[in-house]
Design a protein around this motif. Structure first.
Motif, short mmCIF file in Angstrom:
data_model
loop_
_atom_site.label_atom_id
_atom_site.label_comp_id
_atom_site.label_asym_id
_atom_site.label_seq_id
_atom_site.Cartn_x
_atom_site.Cartn_y
_atom_site.Cartn_z
N ARG A 177 9.34 -11.83 -8.12
CA ARG A 177 10.16 -11.70 -6.91
C ARG A 177 9.36 -12.15 -5.70
NH1 ARG A 177 11.75 -6.98 -9.98
NH2 ARG A 177 14.02 -6.90 -10.21
N THR A 178 10.04 -12.70 -4.73
CA THR A 178 9.35 -13.16 -3.53
C THR A 178 8.97 -12.00 -2.61
OG1 THR A 178 11.47 -13.53 -2.43
CG2 THR A 178 10.47 -15.41 -3.56
N ALA A 179 9.67 -10.88 -2.74
CA ALA A 179 9.36 -9.72 -1.91
C ALA A 179 9.72 -8.43 -2.65
CB ALA A 179 10.11 -9.78 -0.59
N ILE A 180 8.74 -7.55 -2.77
CA ILE A 180 8.94 -6.22 -3.33
C ILE A 180 8.62 -5.22 -2.23
CG2 ILE A 180 8.08 -4.54 -5.01
CD1 ILE A 180 7.60 -6.83 -6.92
N PRO A 181 9.49 -4.26 -1.96
CA PRO A 181 9.26 -3.36 -0.83
C PRO A 181 8.12 -2.38 -1.08
CG PRO A 181 11.18 -2.66 -2.08
CD PRO A 181 10.77 -3.99 -2.66
N ALA A 182 7.51 -1.93 -0.01
CA ALA A 182 6.50 -0.87 -0.10
C ALA A 182 7.13 0.36 -0.73
CB ALA A 182 5.96 -0.54 1.28
N GLY A 183 6.39 1.02 -1.60
CA GLY A 183 6.89 2.21 -2.27
C GLY A 183 7.55 1.95 -3.60
N ALA A 184 7.66 0.68 -4.00
CA ALA A 184 8.24 0.38 -5.31
C ALA A 184 7.30 0.86 -6.41
CB ALA A 184 8.49 -1.12 -5.44
N VAL A 185 7.84 1.57 -7.38
CA VAL A 185 7.08 2.07 -8.53
C VAL A 185 7.35 1.13 -9.69
CG1 VAL A 185 6.71 4.02 -10.09
CG2 VAL A 185 7.27 4.43 -7.68
N ALA A 186 6.28 0.66 -10.33
CA ALA A 186 6.45 -0.43 -11.27
C ALA A 186 5.58 -0.26 -12.51
CB ALA A 186 6.12 -1.75 -10.58
N LEU A 187 5.90 -1.07 -13.52
CA LEU A 187 5.16 -1.13 -14.78
C LEU A 187 4.88 -2.59 -15.13
CD1 LEU A 187 7.34 1.30 -16.93
CD2 LEU A 187 5.03 1.81 -16.12
N ALA A 188 3.71 -2.84 -15.73
CA ALA A 188 3.40 -4.18 -16.25
C ALA A 188 2.06 -4.14 -16.96
CB ALA A 188 3.36 -5.23 -15.14
N GLY A 189 2.00 -4.79 -18.11
CA GLY A 189 0.74 -4.99 -18.80
C GLY A 189 -0.01 -3.73 -19.18
N GLY A 190 0.71 -2.64 -19.41
CA GLY A 190 0.05 -1.40 -19.78
C GLY A 190 -0.33 -0.53 -18.60
N TYR A 191 -0.01 -0.97 -17.38
CA TYR A 191 -0.34 -0.20 -16.18
C TYR A 191 0.95 0.23 -15.47
CZ TYR A 191 -5.02 -2.28 -16.60
OH TYR A 191 -6.25 -2.68 -17.05
N ALA A 193 2.02 1.31 -11.27
CA ALA A 193 1.48 1.16 -9.92
C ALA A 193 2.57 1.44 -8.91
CB ALA A 193 0.91 -0.24 -9.70
N VAL A 194 2.13 1.69 -7.67
CA VAL A 194 3.04 1.81 -6.54
C VAL A 194 2.64 0.73 -5.53
CG1 VAL A 194 3.92 3.27 -4.70
CG2 VAL A 194 3.24 4.30 -6.88
N TYR A 195 3.58 -0.12 -5.17
CA TYR A 195 3.28 -1.16 -4.19
C TYR A 195 3.01 -0.52 -2.83
CZ TYR A 195 4.49 -5.13 -7.19
OH TYR A 195 4.50 -6.08 -8.19
N PRO A 196 1.82 -0.73 -2.26
CA PRO A 196 1.48 -0.08 -0.99
C PRO A 196 2.11 -0.75 0.22
CG PRO A 196 -0.36 -1.41 -1.72
CD PRO A 196 0.68 -1.48 -2.82
N ARG A 197 2.53 -1.98 0.07
CA ARG A 197 3.17 -2.71 1.17
C ARG A 197 4.08 -3.77 0.58
NH1 ARG A 197 -2.14 -6.11 3.28
NH2 ARG A 197 -2.27 -7.55 1.50
N SER A 198 4.94 -4.32 1.40
CA SER A 198 5.84 -5.37 0.93
C SER A 198 5.04 -6.61 0.56
CB SER A 198 6.85 -5.72 2.02
OG SER A 198 7.70 -6.76 1.59
N SER A 199 5.33 -7.15 -0.62
CA SER A 199 4.59 -8.32 -1.10
C SER A 199 5.33 -8.95 -2.26
CB SER A 199 3.18 -7.92 -1.54
OG SER A 199 3.24 -7.05 -2.65
N PRO A 200 5.02 -10.21 -2.59
CA PRO A 200 5.57 -10.79 -3.81
C PRO A 200 5.00 -10.06 -5.03
CG PRO A 200 4.65 -12.46 -2.35
CD PRO A 200 4.18 -11.15 -1.84
#
Length: 239
Positions: A177-191, A193-200
């Motif tokens: 995605r070109t932009a993921i909002p801050a606070g998004a809770v996510a999974l990938a590759g066995g980890y 995470a919580v996105y600390p700021r908006s970012s791709p």
């Protein structure tokens, strides 16, 4: 002279310039234990910077490199020996019980950081499909364990969280995605995470939190550091 067999068992230590040593444990799982054991900062050590499979140890000066190398070699051998009996249920040295951890100095908090999550992520259903679970089962597994930050990277405050049993391991999205909002809770590759700021980003989004992971006017700015334990808490509002 270094014993070749010990060298093979206990991993590898490489010079990284004249003021740092790169430690490569024999097992990826030992990274967190090594970081915990180095929380006390042995003489000559300035900082300990973990990554997925290595730990960079920075030094006060080139003169202490050999002494620190010997300490690291002994510590790796100790952790390696402990790993050989861990299958019997014994904890690895350097990973203190939660009750033994303090909040003083560089130590992480004695209790897990609770992160309230609304499991409303756009990829929750896809994650469930990939894992052969229902969405409720994904949520139960995500909230049902204590995650531990293996290392911080990608962005300030972005902690790569590991579960003790490797649960909920899913691949990254085929298209980021070109932009993921801050606070998004996510999974990938066995980890997780919580996105600390908006970012791709290309992680699978399963929820959101309003808890700020990174604030420059907070001391320390990051809520999550290497070794921090995190428990996700379901606050509802999902179907």
């Amino acid at each position: 002279m270094t014993d070749p067999e010990l060298s093979e068992i206990a991993g590898e230590i490489r010079a990284a310039g004249d003021r740092a040593l790169l430690v490569i444990p024999p097992l990826r799982e030992m990274v967190a234990d090594l970081v915990s054991a180095l929380r006390t900062r042995p003489a000559g050590v300035v900082d300990v910077l973990p990554a997925a499979e290595t730990v960079l140890v920075t030094l006060t000066s080139p003169a202490v490199a050999e002494d620190v190398r010997k300490q690291l070699r002994a510590l790796l051998a100790h952790l390696d020996a402990a790993a050989r009996v861990s299958a019997g249920g014994r904890a690895l040295p350097g990973r203190p019980d939660r009750a033994e951890r303090s909040t003083d100095g560089d130590d992480v908090a004695s209790e897990p950081l609770e992160v309230p999550v609304r499991y409303d992520g756009a990829d929750l259903a896809e994650v469930a499909r990939l894992l052969g679970l229902t969405t409720d089962e994904v949520i139960a597994q995500h909230t049902g364990t204590v995650w531990r930050c293996a290392f911080v990277g990608f962005a300030p405050g972005f902690g790569y969280l590991e579960s003790p049993d490797g649960r909920l391991s899913v691949p990254r999205r085929t298209q980021s995605r070109t932009a993921i909002p801050a606070g998004a809770v996510a999974l990938a590759g066995g980890y997780s995470a919580v996105y600390p700021r908006s970012s791709p980003g290309g992680w699978q989004l399963i929820g959101t939190t309003e808890l700020p992971m990174w604030q420059v006017d907070r001391d320390p700015p990051a809520l999550v550091r290497a070794g921090t334990e995190v428990r996700f808490v379901d606050v509802g509002a999902h179907s």
